[in-house]
Design a protein around this motif. Structure first.
Motif, PDB file in Angstrom:
ATOM      1  N   ALA A  54       8.024  12.037 -17.539  1.00  0.00           N
ATOM      2  CA  ALA A  54       6.617  12.226 -16.580  1.00  0.00           C
ATOM      3  C   ALA A  54       5.697  12.929 -17.417  1.00  0.00           C
ATOM      4  O   ALA A  54       4.435  12.952 -16.892  1.00  0.00           O
ATOM      5  CB  ALA A  54       6.828  12.677 -15.327  1.00  0.00           C
ATOM      6  N   SER A  57       1.886  16.377 -16.030  1.00  0.00           N
ATOM      7  CA  SER A  57       0.782  15.978 -14.875  1.00  0.00           C
ATOM      8  C   SER A  57       1.445  16.642 -13.591  1.00  0.00           C
ATOM      9  O   SER A  57       2.306  16.627 -13.350  1.00  0.00           O
ATOM     10  CB  SER A  57       0.351  14.592 -14.805  1.00  0.00           C
ATOM     11  OG  SER A  57       1.615  13.794 -14.508  1.00  0.00           O
ATOM     12  N   GLY A  60       3.622  14.224 -11.936  1.00  0.00           N
ATOM     13  CA  GLY A  60       4.909  14.111 -12.521  1.00  0.00           C
ATOM     14  C   GLY A  60       5.989  15.004 -11.592  1.00  0.00           C
ATOM     15  O   GLY A  60       7.097  14.437 -11.820  1.00  0.00           O
ATOM     16  N   ALA A 334       7.463   5.903 -10.120  1.00  0.00           N
ATOM     17  CA  ALA A 334       7.091   6.098 -11.543  1.00  0.00           C
ATOM     18  C   ALA A 334       6.081   5.258 -11.844  1.00  0.00           C
ATOM     19  O   ALA A 334       5.271   5.526 -12.575  1.00  0.00           O
ATOM     20  CB  ALA A 334       8.337   5.811 -12.356  1.00  0.00           C
ATOM     21  N   SER A 335       5.935   4.086 -11.288  1.00  0.00           N
ATOM     22  CA  SER A 335       4.913   3.086 -11.536  1.00  0.00           C
ATOM     23  C   SER A 335       3.591   3.651 -10.881  1.00  0.00           C
ATOM     24  O   SER A 335       2.471   3.559 -11.744  1.00  0.00           O
ATOM     25  CB  SER A 335       5.116   1.787 -10.727  1.00  0.00           C
ATOM     26  OG  SER A 335       3.921   0.861 -10.668  1.00  0.00           O
ATOM     27  N   HIS A 337       2.685   6.914 -10.515  1.00  0.00           N
ATOM     28  CA  HIS A 337       2.609   7.933 -11.446  1.00  0.00           C
ATOM     29  C   HIS A 337       1.860   7.417 -12.987  1.00  0.00           C
ATOM     30  O   HIS A 337       0.893   7.980 -13.313  1.00  0.00           O
ATOM     31  CB  HIS A 337       3.857   8.719 -12.015  1.00  0.00           C
ATOM     32  CG  HIS A 337       3.545   9.662 -13.168  1.00  0.00           C
ATOM     33  ND1 HIS A 337       3.988   9.365 -14.179  1.00  0.00           N
ATOM     34  CD2 HIS A 337       2.948  10.949 -13.069  1.00  0.00           C
ATOM     35  CE1 HIS A 337       3.771  10.433 -15.073  1.00  0.00           C
ATOM     36  NE2 HIS A 337       3.239  11.404 -14.436  1.00  0.00           N
ATOM     37  N   GLU A 338       2.230   6.345 -13.424  1.00  0.00           N
ATOM     38  CA  GLU A 338       1.360   5.745 -14.617  1.00  0.00           C
ATOM     39  C   GLU A 338       0.235   5.085 -14.440  1.00  0.00           C
ATOM     40  O   GLU A 338      -0.501   5.072 -15.115  1.00  0.00           O
ATOM     41  CB  GLU A 338       2.638   4.619 -15.120  1.00  0.00           C
ATOM     42  CG  GLU A 338       3.853   5.429 -15.746  1.00  0.00           C
ATOM     43  CD  GLU A 338       4.701   4.187 -16.457  1.00  0.00           C
ATOM     44  OE1 GLU A 338       4.318   3.116 -16.633  1.00  0.00           O
ATOM     45  OE2 GLU A 338       6.051   4.768 -16.891  1.00  0.00           O
ATOM     46  N   THR A 339       0.182   4.246 -13.051  1.00  0.00           N
ATOM     47  CA  THR A 339      -1.059   3.465 -13.198  1.00  0.00           C
ATOM     48  C   THR A 339      -1.973   4.070 -12.105  1.00  0.00           C
ATOM     49  O   THR A 339      -3.075   3.379 -11.991  1.00  0.00           O
ATOM     50  CB  THR A 339      -0.623   1.920 -12.615  1.00  0.00           C
ATOM     51  OG1 THR A 339       0.042   2.156 -11.467  1.00  0.00           O
ATOM     52  CG2 THR A 339       0.298   1.525 -13.803  1.00  0.00           C
ATOM     53  N   SER A 340      -1.426   4.869 -11.303  1.00  0.00           N
ATOM     54  CA  SER A 340      -2.096   5.429 -10.036  1.00  0.00           C
ATOM     55  C   SER A 340      -2.407   4.314  -8.970  1.00  0.00           C
ATOM     56  O   SER A 340      -3.431   4.362  -8.152  1.00  0.00           O
ATOM     57  CB  SER A 340      -3.424   6.209 -10.580  1.00  0.00           C
ATOM     58  OG  SER A 340      -3.376   7.114 -11.429  1.00  0.00           O
TER      59      SER A 340
END
Length: 491
Positions: A54, A57, A60, A334-335, A337-340
């Protein structure tokens, strides 16, 4: 040696015996804490792994906490759900508890990693309107609440000795969080009605099929003059049916990573596999039956290996299907977190899948024996023939329900199969007793005594049914509370 010296030695022996018993009692009491300690270590390692992926951030932190919740859920799935696959084989004494745990741990992990879903629905099959959770903050909070609530409920169910559907627990968790986040209107109530219907459909289908298979085995194999000749004819047919069911299921679950396959093609693959494996098993059954006596006890030998293989395949299929219950909400977080962004479906990263697979295995090894023993021994008495009927029922009923479009739970089907076998035996034994009474007026056993000696333990039956009925509302209430708590602490 003087009397005083003898008395001193006796006193010392008594004191040492007391200390030895105290030490044994302390070890017995502390044994459950070992499992809890190992579980805490695993949950901590899952959080550390999430921290590495993560980054640093602010978002995260949500991934790290959700990873701990996902690891906790995976442990509970291993402790509760796997019992449905291995319990009958252990109860039939086809497998030892240690052997069952070893096979299930390997097969569950393999199923999760090799055939586990690459993509998971983040709103749990349309329970909540995606537009209601379009805000990433609310979505993450709802997924965390659902995951934690489902984990706690499955943990409670394991503690009271009730095998429950982890899928229903996750569905209830998503529903409860969705209601608190956006109101009752956001819930897809027709879908919830279908899930409620599965509480009745699943165990009934499993029980009826298992009872029907046991009736067939009694009619065509157990109660004929030449039992071994009948077994040489029919056991390969039963192995072929089992092979066809599992080949169909695994084609649907495993081949989807390679090619797109629909149910009709999967059934065709299953039929071919069933015919081939049924024919291959003919010489094997003939060889096994040599030297056996023509009696019912000999039939247990012929059903033992097919039962063990079917238990392993059930565990593989379970790992492939139910790992998403543990890591689906985690993958969704998690998705985000990665793509907002909130997506309807997300891919499950390998590290997330590993948490699910390892958690299920650890939960099984550390806490699984309690539920395995309950399903295998405490509901009704099982032998290899009865346990094989349960395993066959679980495999065939899931395929049949998929073909008919019926909402079913694999947990309810398997446990319903155990109940079906037990209730069929009660009916059959009562019928035989009535026949004896008609032929001989003075029965060896009074009617009241036969009524008392039921072959299915009613206390377990009522506990399990009650746990099934309240799983969705209980998980929903817990999830609502968890959502409010997370919102109150500003998470």
């Amino acid at each position: 040696m003087t009397d005083d010296s003898t008395r001193q030695w006796k006193t010392l022996d008594k004191d040492l015996n007391r200390l030895s018993r105290l030490e044994q009692a302390s070890m017995h009491t502390s044994r459950p804490l070992v499992g809890v300690g190992i579980s805490l270590v695993f949950v901590s390692l899952a959080a550390v792994a999430a921290a590495l992926f993560a980054g640093g951030s602010p978002q995260g932190l949500a991934v790290i906490v959700a990873s701990a919740f996902g690891a906790y859920m995976a442990l509970n799935i291993g402790a509760n759900d796997v019992a449905n696959n291995m319990g009958p084989a252990v109860g039939a004494k086809a497998l030892s508890m240690l052997g069952a745990i070893a096979i299930a741990a390997v097969c569950e992990s393999a199923g999760a990693l090799l055939a586990g879903g690459d993509v998971v629905s983040t709103i749990s099959t349309g329970i909540v309107d995606p537009q209601a959770l379009s805000s990433s903050t609310i979505f993450v909070r709802a997924m965390m609440a659902a995951l934690l609530a489902a984990s706690i409920w499955v943990n409670i169910a394991t503690w009271i000795g009730a095998p429950v559907s982890t899928t229903h627990a996750v569905v209830g968790g998503v529903m409860g969080a969705g209601i608190v986040a956006a109101g009752f209107g956001t819930v897809n109530w027709p879908t919830m009605g279908s899930i409620a219907a599965s509480w009745v459909i699943s165990p009934l289908l499993g029980g009826i099929f298992a009872a029907g298979m046991l009736a067939f085995i009694k009619w065509r194999i157990m109660y004929v003059d030449d039992k071994l000749a009948a077994a040489r004819t029919w056991v390969p047919v039963l192995i072929g049916i089992m092979s066809a069911a599992f080949a169909t299921y695994l084609a649907l679950k495993g081949l989807k990573k390679v090619i797109a396959i629909d149910l009709s093609h999967a059934v065709l693959i299953g039929i071919v596999a069933g015919i081939i494996l049924g024919l291959v098993s003919v010489p094997f059954i003939r060889r096994q039956s040599r030297g056996l006596e023509n009696r019912k006890a000999s039939l247990k030998v012929l059903f033992r290996l097919p039962l063990v293989i079917s238990a392993g395949l059930l565990s593989f299929a379970h790992g492939a299907n139910d790992v998403a219950n543990a890591v689906g909400p985690l993958a969704a977080i998690a998705s985000v977190h990665e793509t907002s962004e909130v997506a309807g479906q997300v891919a499950i990263p390998l590290w997330v899948m590993l948490i699910g697979a390892l958690g299920i295995s650890f939960g099984l090894v550390l806490f699984g024996p309690k539920l395995i023993g309950m399903v295998g021994n405490q509901i009704t008495k099982l032998n290899p023939m009865r346990a094989y009927c349960v395993a066959l029922s679980a495999a065939v009923t899931v395929i049949a329900a998929s073909w008919l479009g019926l909402p079913v739970s694999s947990t309810h089907i398997a446990v319903g199969g155990v109940f079906g076998v037990g209730f069929f035996r009660e009916w059959y034994m009562e019928r035989r007793a009535q026949q004896i009474e008609r032929d001989r007026p003075v029965s060896d056993m009074p009617h009241q005594e036969r009524t008392r000696r039921k072959l299915v333990r009613r206390s377990h039956f009522m506990t399990i049914i009650a746990a099934w009925v309240i799983t969705v509302p209980a998980a929903a209430l817990m999830s609502a509370g968890c959502f409010l708590l997370l919102r109150a602490i500003g998470f």
